[in-house]
Design an enzyme around this catalytic site. Sequence first.
Site, mmCIF file in Angstrom:
data_model
loop_
_atom_site.group_PDB
_atom_site.id
_atom_site.type_symbol
_atom_site.label_atom_id
_atom_site.label_comp_id
_atom_site.label_asym_id
_atom_site.label_seq_id
_atom_site.Cartn_x
_atom_site.Cartn_y
_atom_site.Cartn_z
ATOM 1 N N HIS A 45 -8.683 -35.540 45.831
ATOM 2 C CA HIS A 45 -8.628 -36.676 44.897
ATOM 3 C C HIS A 45 -7.365 -36.659 44.031
ATOM 4 O O HIS A 45 -7.060 -37.646 43.363
ATOM 5 C CB HIS A 45 -9.899 -36.751 44.041
ATOM 6 C CG HIS A 45 -9.996 -35.734 42.949
ATOM 7 N ND1 HIS A 45 -10.978 -35.799 41.976
ATOM 8 C CD2 HIS A 45 -9.256 -34.631 42.654
ATOM 9 C CE1 HIS A 45 -10.829 -34.790 41.138
ATOM 10 N NE2 HIS A 45 -9.799 -34.070 41.527
ATOM 11 N N ASP A 98 -16.060 -33.342 46.513
ATOM 12 C CA ASP A 98 -15.302 -34.411 45.861
ATOM 13 C C ASP A 98 -16.234 -35.588 45.598
ATOM 14 O O ASP A 98 -17.394 -35.589 46.002
ATOM 15 C CB ASP A 98 -14.118 -34.850 46.734
ATOM 16 C CG ASP A 98 -12.808 -34.870 45.954
ATOM 17 O OD1 ASP A 98 -12.825 -35.343 44.801
ATOM 18 O OD2 ASP A 98 -11.789 -34.413 46.488
ATOM 19 N N GLU A 148 -10.179 -41.635 43.203
ATOM 20 C CA GLU A 148 -11.533 -41.386 43.684
ATOM 21 C C GLU A 148 -11.820 -42.422 44.765
ATOM 22 O O GLU A 148 -11.469 -43.589 44.619
ATOM 23 C CB GLU A 148 -12.542 -41.493 42.543
ATOM 24 C CG GLU A 148 -12.291 -40.548 41.378
ATOM 25 C CD GLU A 148 -12.433 -39.073 41.726
ATOM 26 O OE1 GLU A 148 -12.749 -38.752 42.893
ATOM 27 O OE2 GLU A 148 -12.209 -38.244 40.830
#
EC number: 2.1.1.323
Length: 372
Positions: free
Chosen positions: A275, A306, A338
């Site tokens: 990310h 993640d 993200e």
Amino acid sequence: MEMAPTMDLEIRNGNGYGDSGEELLAAQAHIYNHIFNFISSMALKCAVELNIPEILHNHQPKAVTLSELVQALQIPQAKSACLYRLLRILVHSGFFAITKIQSEGDEEGYLPTLSSKLLLKNHPMSMSPCLLGLVNPTMVAPMHFFSDWFKRSDDMTPFEATHGASLWKYFGETPHMAEIFNEAMGCETRLAMSVVLKECKGKLEGISSLVDVGGGTGNVGRAIAEAFPNVKCTVLDLPQVVGNLKGSNNLEFVSGDMFQFIPPADVVFLKWILHDWNDEECIKILKRCKEAIPSKEEGGKLIIIDMVVNDHNKGSYESTETQLFYDLTLMALLTGTERTETEWKKLFVAAGFTSYIISPVLGLKSIIEVFP
């Protein structure tokens, strides 16, 4: 602060665009709520710096009255009313609880909650370093210049445009900020890994080797090495991070660049690494990962810890909002983002992987298994 009478009257009567006065007042309240959102962070920061969570926790099972708290904090009596106001918003936010104390008549006392327990400085999974690190003025400053940054034609991050250096270079030049950041990341790791080790037990059984890419000072590597003594664990990171670190029987530290080479292993582990990087950079890292592992039939895979951003109509409002807060934080500090499941899938396909499994067992984050 008071609105001009004419403006207040205009709002109550509607704006001439078909919106009722009630709708406009609700919209105004919505805007004010977001204007003042930062106060929640600052109030929480203040409470942690004053050690209020510790005082309430150490006084259990009894509640702490306002006067007792003033005395314990050793603050001027004249600021009692201000402390009450600070506590009021933190009670409203669920960080502390309030109760009537029978022996004291109608006097109220304050109690800790599960959230405030996670803010205790000596708690093994304390979130205090994360709080203090992420609201540090150095980390927040780039967000004040978002509008200027959007107009720029260069590829600088907001952090770089604000501080004159990339995040990683800045940390190299300011060790105290690097320490604050590492402590913040460490607290997230400790909390998540207690769940990861439980959830990953079946996912790691039968393997003989694992490499933790971008593993920093080895918090994850040590946890895995201790939980799986028969697995050879390698922590890969830059020389300035791991150069002076010593391993153990089944743990070693290797200096290197994940964009160039990743040591061979049955499993490549990536915790909150991808990310930080844009799609092109992620694909390069993923290709190096694929080169490091055996085929799917031989047990090769990636394990990625993640975030998988909720679709618009999935997940709670609060969890999705927090994921989006994370995303804008990354936009301010780094080149990363993200990602939704669709965005993750595109990366995996582009890097030559064939399948993946997402296990949403880490609250805001997920365990993603990716197979060659």
